[in-house]
Design a protein around this motif. Structure first.
Motif, PDB file in Angstrom:
ATOM      1  N   ASP A 100       0.824  -1.198   0.000  1.00 28.87           N
ATOM      2  CA  ASP A 100       0.000   0.000   0.000  1.00 28.87           C
ATOM      3  C   ASP A 100       0.864   1.256   0.000  1.00 28.87           C
ATOM      4  N   GLU A 101       1.974   1.207   0.780  1.00 22.31           N
ATOM      5  CA  GLU A 101       2.844   2.381   0.833  1.00 22.31           C
ATOM      6  C   GLU A 101       3.471   2.641  -0.541  1.00 22.31           C
ATOM      7  N   ASP A 102       3.918   1.543  -1.238  1.00 15.94           N
ATOM      8  CA  ASP A 102       4.538   1.716  -2.539  1.00 15.94           C
ATOM      9  C   ASP A 102       3.542   2.277  -3.551  1.00 15.94           C
ATOM     10  N   SER A 103       2.312   1.755  -3.499  1.00 15.33           N
ATOM     11  CA  SER A 103       1.318   2.203  -4.463  1.00 15.33           C
ATOM     12  C   SER A 103       0.876   3.632  -4.201  1.00 15.33           C
ATOM     13  N   ALA A 104       1.092   4.113  -2.984  1.00 16.77           N
ATOM     14  CA  ALA A 104       0.664   5.466  -2.633  1.00 16.77           C
ATOM     15  C   ALA A 104       1.847   6.424  -2.494  1.00 16.77           C
ATOM     16  N   SER A 105       2.996   6.121  -3.171  1.00 20.28           N
ATOM     17  CA  SER A 105       4.166   6.976  -3.082  1.00 20.28           C
ATOM     18  C   SER A 105       3.849   8.360  -3.629  1.00 20.28           C
ATOM     19  N   GLU A 106       4.352   9.367  -2.949  1.00 23.37           N
ATOM     20  CA  GLU A 106       4.114  10.735  -3.365  1.00 23.37           C
ATOM     21  C   GLU A 106       5.033  11.101  -4.525  1.00 23.37           C
ATOM     22  N   THR A 107       4.495  11.800  -5.510  1.00 13.34           N
ATOM     23  CA  THR A 107       5.267  12.257  -6.666  1.00 13.34           C
ATOM     24  C   THR A 107       5.070  13.751  -6.856  1.00 13.34           C
ATOM     25  N   MET A 108       5.972  14.333  -7.616  1.00  8.80           N
ATOM     26  CA  MET A 108       5.844  15.743  -7.983  1.00  8.80           C
ATOM     27  C   MET A 108       6.280  15.908  -9.433  1.00  8.80           C
ATOM     28  N   THR A 109       5.798  16.955 -10.058  1.00 13.00           N
ATOM     29  CA  THR A 109       6.154  17.260 -11.437  1.00 13.00           C
ATOM     30  C   THR A 109       7.353  18.198 -11.456  1.00 13.00           C
ATOM     31  N   VAL A 110       8.388  17.787 -12.202  1.00 10.88           N
ATOM     32  CA  VAL A 110       9.635  18.541 -12.275  1.00 10.88           C
ATOM     33  C   VAL A 110       9.710  19.258 -13.620  1.00 10.88           C
ATOM     34  N   TYR A 111      10.143  20.501 -13.562  1.00 12.53           N
ATOM     35  CA  TYR A 111      10.323  21.301 -14.775  1.00 12.53           C
ATOM     36  C   TYR A 111      11.763  21.792 -14.842  1.00 12.53           C
ATOM     37  N   GLY A 112      12.354  21.706 -16.025  1.00  9.57           N
ATOM     38  CA  GLY A 112      13.703  22.214 -16.259  1.00  9.57           C
ATOM     39  C   GLY A 112      13.757  23.005 -17.551  1.00  9.57           C
ATOM     40  N   GLY A 113      14.594  24.019 -17.594  1.00  3.22           N
ATOM     41  CA  GLY A 113      14.627  24.910 -18.748  1.00  3.22           C
ATOM     42  C   GLY A 113      15.820  24.748 -19.661  1.00  3.22           C
ATOM     43  N   LEU A 114      16.647  23.716 -19.455  1.00  4.70           N
ATOM     44  CA  LEU A 114      17.872  23.596 -20.245  1.00  4.70           C
ATOM     45  C   LEU A 114      17.587  23.447 -21.738  1.00  4.70           C
ATOM     46  N   VAL A 115      16.637  22.588 -22.091  1.00  2.00           N
ATOM     47  CA  VAL A 115      16.375  22.315 -23.513  1.00  2.00           C
ATOM     48  C   VAL A 115      15.909  23.558 -24.254  1.00  2.00           C
TER      49      VAL A 115
END
Length: 334
Positions: A100-115
């Motif tokens: 349950d802990e693995d399936s509910a891992s918190e994520t975030m969206t990362v943005y980078g400007g190099l390209v």
């Protein structure tokens, strides 16, 4: 009346600085969330709109608890089989908790400007490298070599070329110019090279027209004196006309540079619009203006702030490059 005119002139000049400061403050405040979240690492990060796991500590804690329970099970196994069965049941429940802990891992969206930063700089370099020698050649031909019955219509045509909307350049480049470039050098039709070359065609008339007008301001007495001393036409152009019109020539380059850095529609047709670092100039990529145009309509929250961060970076790049050009190349002029 003269005092009113002086105050009006001062206010007009001050308005430019007020607008610049206002733009900077607006961009900075709108990008504050992304600046706080990513910092200067935003500039070197090639990922855009990528989900990453930010919280897996709970899983590690549960693994430690299982290890402890397994040790207890081994120590009690020789004493009591019933205790062993209870420990097995507890371990099963712990396994379920880990899942349950693995399936509910918190994520975030990362943005980078190099390209997009790299794409913007490279397309501008390609455009300037293509347009500068051609624009200088056109200006020299129109001002010093061509007769008036030829220079006048050609000059009108160049000025009309500067008035063509950028979207028309983009459509022409996509359907007619890009296949030719791909056949000649290989690679993709929509690429960094194609976008840079079409961008060079767009800025060429600005550079040629302003440089021609600047060369035409050279006094005839200076040119006639050089001819009287035995100088050739090439030497007069190189040693008299170019030094005298240096300010106007550099001004034309700076103006073209500003348009190249901020061009959107034509580049959007031709650059490919993918967030990937190009390994060669025939690969597709993306630029800052194109990234903003393609994503701003559907962006919100952190994504919108990241786009404002890109806009702030473009503002700083443009201001820094133009300021350096003015201070370095014109440092000897008073």
């Amino acid at each position: 009346m003269e005092k009113i005119f002086q105050k009006f002139s001062l206010g007009s000049a001050s308005l430019v600085f007020i607008i610049l400061i206002g733009i900077f403050i607006t961009l900075f405040s709108a990008s504050k969330e992304a600046i706080d979240e990513f910092g200067l690492g935003f500039i070197t990060n090639p990922d855009w709109n990528k989900e990453v796991v930010i919280n897996d500590k709970a899983t590690n804690i549960k693994l430690k608890e299982i290890s402890f329970e397994m040790d207890d099970e081994n120590s009690l196994n020789d004493d009591d089989d019933m205790l062993s069965d209870e420990d097995d049941d507890e371990l099963d429940s712990e396994d379920d908790m880990i899942f349950d802990e693995d399936s509910a891992s918190e994520t975030m969206t990362v943005y980078g400007g190099l390209v997009p930063i790299v794409g913007t700089i490279l397309t501008t370099i390609i455009a300037l490298a293509f347009a500068m020698p051609i624009a200088m050649g056109i200006a020299v031909f129109l001002s010093e070599i061509a007769p008036k019955n030829i220079s006048y219509p050609i000059g009108i045509a160049i000025e009309l070329l500067a008035a063509i909307p950028s979207i028309i350049f983009g459509m022409w480049g996509l359907y007619y110019f890009a296949p030719i470039v791909a056949d000649l050098v290989g690679g993709y039709q929509v690429s960094l090279l194609t976008a840079g070359l079409v961008l060079g065609v767009m800025i060429l008339p600005f550079m040629a027209a302003i440089t021609r007008d600047s060369m035409n301001t050279t006094p005839d007495v200076l040119k006639e004196s050089a001819y009287a001393m035995g100088a050739t036409k090439f030497e007069v152009i190189k040693d008299v006309i170019f030094p005298y019109s240096k300010v106007g020539i550099i001004g034309s380059i700076i103006l073209a540079l500003g348009r190249a850095l901020g061009e959107t529609m034509a580049v959007a047709f031709l650059i490919g619009s993918i967030f990937t670092l190009p390994s060669k100039i025939t690969d597709p990529t993306i630029s800052i203006p194109v990234a903003m145009a393609n994503n701003f309509g559907e962006a919100s929250g952190l994504g919108e702030s990241a786009l404002f961060y890109l806009a702030l970076i473009l503002f700083i790049i443009s201001f820094a490059i133009i300021s350096f050009a003015k201070l370095y190349f014109l440092r000897g002029d008073k």
